[in-house]
Design a protein around this motif. Structure first.
Motif, PDB file in Angstrom:
ATOM      1  N   UNK A  57       0.852  -1.168   0.000  1.00 52.70           N
ATOM      2  CA  UNK A  57       0.000   0.000   0.000  1.00 52.70           C
ATOM      3  C   UNK A  57       0.897   1.230   0.000  1.00 52.70           C
ATOM      4  N   UNK A  58       0.686   2.127  -0.928  1.00 52.24           N
ATOM      5  CA  UNK A  58       1.524   3.316  -1.077  1.00 52.24           C
ATOM      6  C   UNK A  58       1.056   4.420  -0.143  1.00 52.24           C
ATOM      7  N   UNK A  59       1.780   4.628   0.945  1.00 54.12           N
ATOM      8  CA  UNK A  59       1.443   5.675   1.907  1.00 54.12           C
ATOM      9  C   UNK A  59       2.731   6.104   2.597  1.00 54.12           C
ATOM     10  N   UNK A  60       3.245   7.255   2.220  1.00 52.97           N
ATOM     11  CA  UNK A  60       4.501   7.735   2.796  1.00 52.97           C
ATOM     12  C   UNK A  60       4.437   7.886   4.303  1.00 52.97           C
ATOM     13  N   UNK A  61       3.275   8.256   4.835  1.00 57.23           N
ATOM     14  CA  UNK A  61       3.171   8.451   6.282  1.00 57.23           C
ATOM     15  C   UNK A  61       2.716   7.190   7.014  1.00 57.23           C
ATOM     16  N   UNK A  62       2.515   6.112   6.275  1.00 56.50           N
ATOM     17  CA  UNK A  62       2.123   4.807   6.837  1.00 56.50           C
ATOM     18  C   UNK A  62       0.752   4.835   7.515  1.00 56.50           C
ATOM     19  N   UNK A  81      -2.395   1.960   5.777  1.00 59.12           N
ATOM     20  CA  UNK A  81      -2.513   0.547   6.175  1.00 59.12           C
ATOM     21  C   UNK A  81      -3.225   0.344   7.505  1.00 59.12           C
ATOM     22  N   UNK A  82      -3.365   1.378   8.299  1.00 60.10           N
ATOM     23  CA  UNK A  82      -3.978   1.260   9.619  1.00 60.10           C
ATOM     24  C   UNK A  82      -5.387   1.831   9.660  1.00 60.10           C
ATOM     25  N   UNK A  83      -5.905   2.304   8.529  1.00 64.86           N
ATOM     26  CA  UNK A  83      -7.250   2.876   8.484  1.00 64.86           C
ATOM     27  C   UNK A  83      -8.295   1.781   8.466  1.00 64.86           C
ATOM     28  N   UNK A  91      -8.756  -1.376  -1.135  1.00 66.92           N
ATOM     29  CA  UNK A  91      -9.878  -2.120  -0.537  1.00 66.92           C
ATOM     30  C   UNK A  91     -10.147  -1.669   0.905  1.00 66.92           C
ATOM     31  N   UNK A  92     -10.137  -0.362   1.103  1.00 69.68           N
ATOM     32  CA  UNK A  92     -10.460   0.222   2.402  1.00 69.68           C
ATOM     33  C   UNK A  92     -11.924   0.643   2.365  1.00 69.68           C
ATOM     34  N   UNK A  93     -12.735   0.201   3.311  1.00 68.91           N
ATOM     35  CA  UNK A  93     -14.124   0.647   3.341  1.00 68.91           C
ATOM     36  C   UNK A  93     -14.187   2.184   3.374  1.00 68.91           C
ATOM     37  N   UNK A  94     -15.201   2.729   2.715  1.00 73.80           N
ATOM     38  CA  UNK A  94     -15.299   4.183   2.667  1.00 73.80           C
ATOM     39  C   UNK A  94     -16.748   4.626   2.538  1.00 73.80           C
ATOM     40  N   UNK A  95     -16.972   5.864   2.886  1.00 74.09           N
ATOM     41  CA  UNK A  95     -18.217   6.555   2.581  1.00 74.09           C
ATOM     42  C   UNK A  95     -17.845   7.991   2.218  1.00 74.09           C
TER      43      UNK A  95
END
Length: 96
Positions: free
Chosen positions: A1-6, A9-11, A34-38
């Motif tokens: 998962x591309x996230x410079x601040x990491x 992956x924890x959301x 594939x992170x749930x969202x609204x």
């Protein structure tokens, strides 16, 4: 998962109310990871995003065209109309 601040992956979920220019990238990021969202979109910003194309052809330029474009980003995306006036359409997915 591309996230410079990491953070991603924890959301557990992404929630965005009237996210303006960030609407598309929020949904695209949630779909990709594939992170749930609204999201409750409001403004279209068609001049800023001319690459957004309707399934029927042509650019996305209205609120309902934006909703349709967002729904088309993934088959798991659902729509719920919330019980208040105004921009009350929630776009969401759980990916379960």
């Amino acid at each position: 998962m591309d996230s410079n601040d990491k953070l991603l992956p924890h959301c557990a979920a992404i929630v965005a109310l009237h996210p303006d220019e960030a609407t598309g990238v929020i949904v695209e990021t949630a779909v990709q990871n594939k992170i749930p969202f609204v999201v409750l979109p409001c403004c279209v910003f068609s001049r800023l995003f001319p690459e957004r194309k309707r399934r029927q052809g042509g650019s996305v330029s209205t609120y309902y065209e934006l909703i349709d474009w967002l729904i088309g980003l993934h088959p798991a995306i659902c729509v719920t109309t919330l019980p208040f006036e105004g921009a009350n359409i929630a776009i969401w997915a759980t990916f379960q």
